[in-house]
Scaffold this active site. Structure first.
Site, PDB file in Angstrom:
ATOM      1  N   CYS A   1       0.661   7.495  12.403  1.00 37.24           N
ATOM      2  CA  CYS A   1       0.961   7.930  13.755  1.00 37.24           C
ATOM      3  C   CYS A   1       2.001   7.850  13.533  1.00 37.24           C
ATOM      4  O   CYS A   1       2.303   6.331  13.774  1.00 37.24           O
ATOM      5  CB  CYS A   1       0.150   7.805  15.440  1.00 37.24           C
ATOM      6  SG  CYS A   1       1.083   8.085  16.140  1.00 37.24           S
TER       7      CYS A   1
ATOM      8  N   CYS B   1       4.406 -10.432 -19.042  1.00 41.13           N
ATOM      9  CA  CYS B   1       4.980 -11.636 -17.926  1.00 41.13           C
ATOM     10  C   CYS B   1       6.098 -10.791 -16.399  1.00 41.13           C
ATOM     11  O   CYS B   1       6.969 -10.641 -17.428  1.00 41.13           O
ATOM     12  CB  CYS B   1       5.587 -13.046 -18.261  1.00 41.13           C
ATOM     13  SG  CYS B   1       6.089 -14.082 -17.175  1.00 41.13           S
TER      14      CYS B   1
END
Length: 294
Positions: A110, A136
């Site tokens: 909503c 990484c």
């Protein structure tokens, strides 16, 4: 801090920042069903596709699905409802409800109209996101920030099962998450295919569950797509490499929630003055498909 695209009007600020709610049946998107994409009013990133919108009769725009990685959920201040926010910039969108049986997906986002803009199907989005894992995230973030057309790069975690993981939890190898980067880019300057090609050039896509000295599934090679177009492009480029008899272990997976890593990981090499130890560009494709900012 994330980079924002738009300045907000006083009314927009009340809803997006202060978390007010616009009156029901007043928003411009309540009875609006054109084809296209709903984007965040504050940062411009896509939130919902028009095919997920439905008429719930509640007075606010309703959606039964989100673009993968676009929405963050958290408990509302009242402790009863679940608030939904833009996962990138934190803009307040509205609330999410489950169990109402209004659609087959049994969920209703909503959303306040004032929290969104709409881009028709035939027009280019002002911003898009791409999510990559290539070892990484310090080095991957560093490399993508050198690309012209890239607006922002965020280090984080995705692909696993643990909500809001910490660096230590991800490093344990027990969360299923990969160290990843969220790349925010301008599609009018650079397209997704160019980013995918660059992704393959800046890491060793033949190394399984690791990158250089970093070993473990959290350092795996993976592309997380947010729509079918991204999936098709990623598969196309991967197949090009396979057809060249290269061993490609990179996974291509539908995106899940992306969790921003702790602040000390963001811009790590800029903060420390160090340089990436296992990420550099290898020439695999023609060099003119992308422009690097030195």
């Amino acid at each position: 801090m994330t980079k924002k695209l738009n300045n907000l009007s006083p009314d927009e600020y009340k809803v997006i920042v202060n978390k007010a709610t616009e009156p029901p049946f007043t928003g411009k998107f309540n009875n609006f069903f054109e084809e296209g994409t709903y984007i965040c009013k504050q940062c411009g990133l896509p939130l919902y596709e028009s095919n997920s919108k439905f008429d719930a009769g509640c007075g606010w725009p309703s959606f039964d699905d989100e673009i993968p990685g676009a929405i963050r959920r958290q408990l509302d201040a009242d402790g009863r409802r679940t608030e939904i926010l833009c996962a990138y910039c934190g803009a307040h969108l509205g609330h999410v409800f489950e169990g109402e049986k209004l659609t087959k997906k049994n969920v209703r986002h909503c959303v306040n109209s004032i929290s969104m803009d709409f881009i028709p199907k035939e027009k280019t989005l002002p911003r898009q996101r791409a999510i990559f894992a290539a070892g990484c995230f310090w080095g991957v973030e560093y490399m993508f920030k050198k690309v012209e057309g890239v607006i922002d790069v965020v280090s984080g975690y995705t692909g696993g099962h643990l909500k809001d993981p910490t660096y230590e939890q991800v490093c344990s190898g027990k969360t299923g998450h990969a160290e990843s980067v969220l790349v925010v880019y301008d599609p009018s300057i650079i397209d997704y295919e160019a980013l995918v090609r660059y992704f393959f050039e800046i890491h060793d896509f033949t190394q399984e569950d690791g990158q250089g000295p970093d070993i473990g599934e959290q350092y795996r090679s993976e592309i997380f797509y947010t729509n079918e177009e991204q999936r098709n492009i990623a598969e196309k480029v991967k197949n090009e490499l396979i057809n060249r008899n290269l061993n490609v272990v990179t996974k291509i997976t539908r995106a899940k929630d992306f969790y921003r890593a702790e602040e000390y990981h963001q811009d790590y090499y800029k903060k420390t003055g160090k340089s990436p130890y296992c990420h550099f560009r290898r020439t695999i494709f023609k060099n003119d498909y992308i422009k690097i900012i030195v």
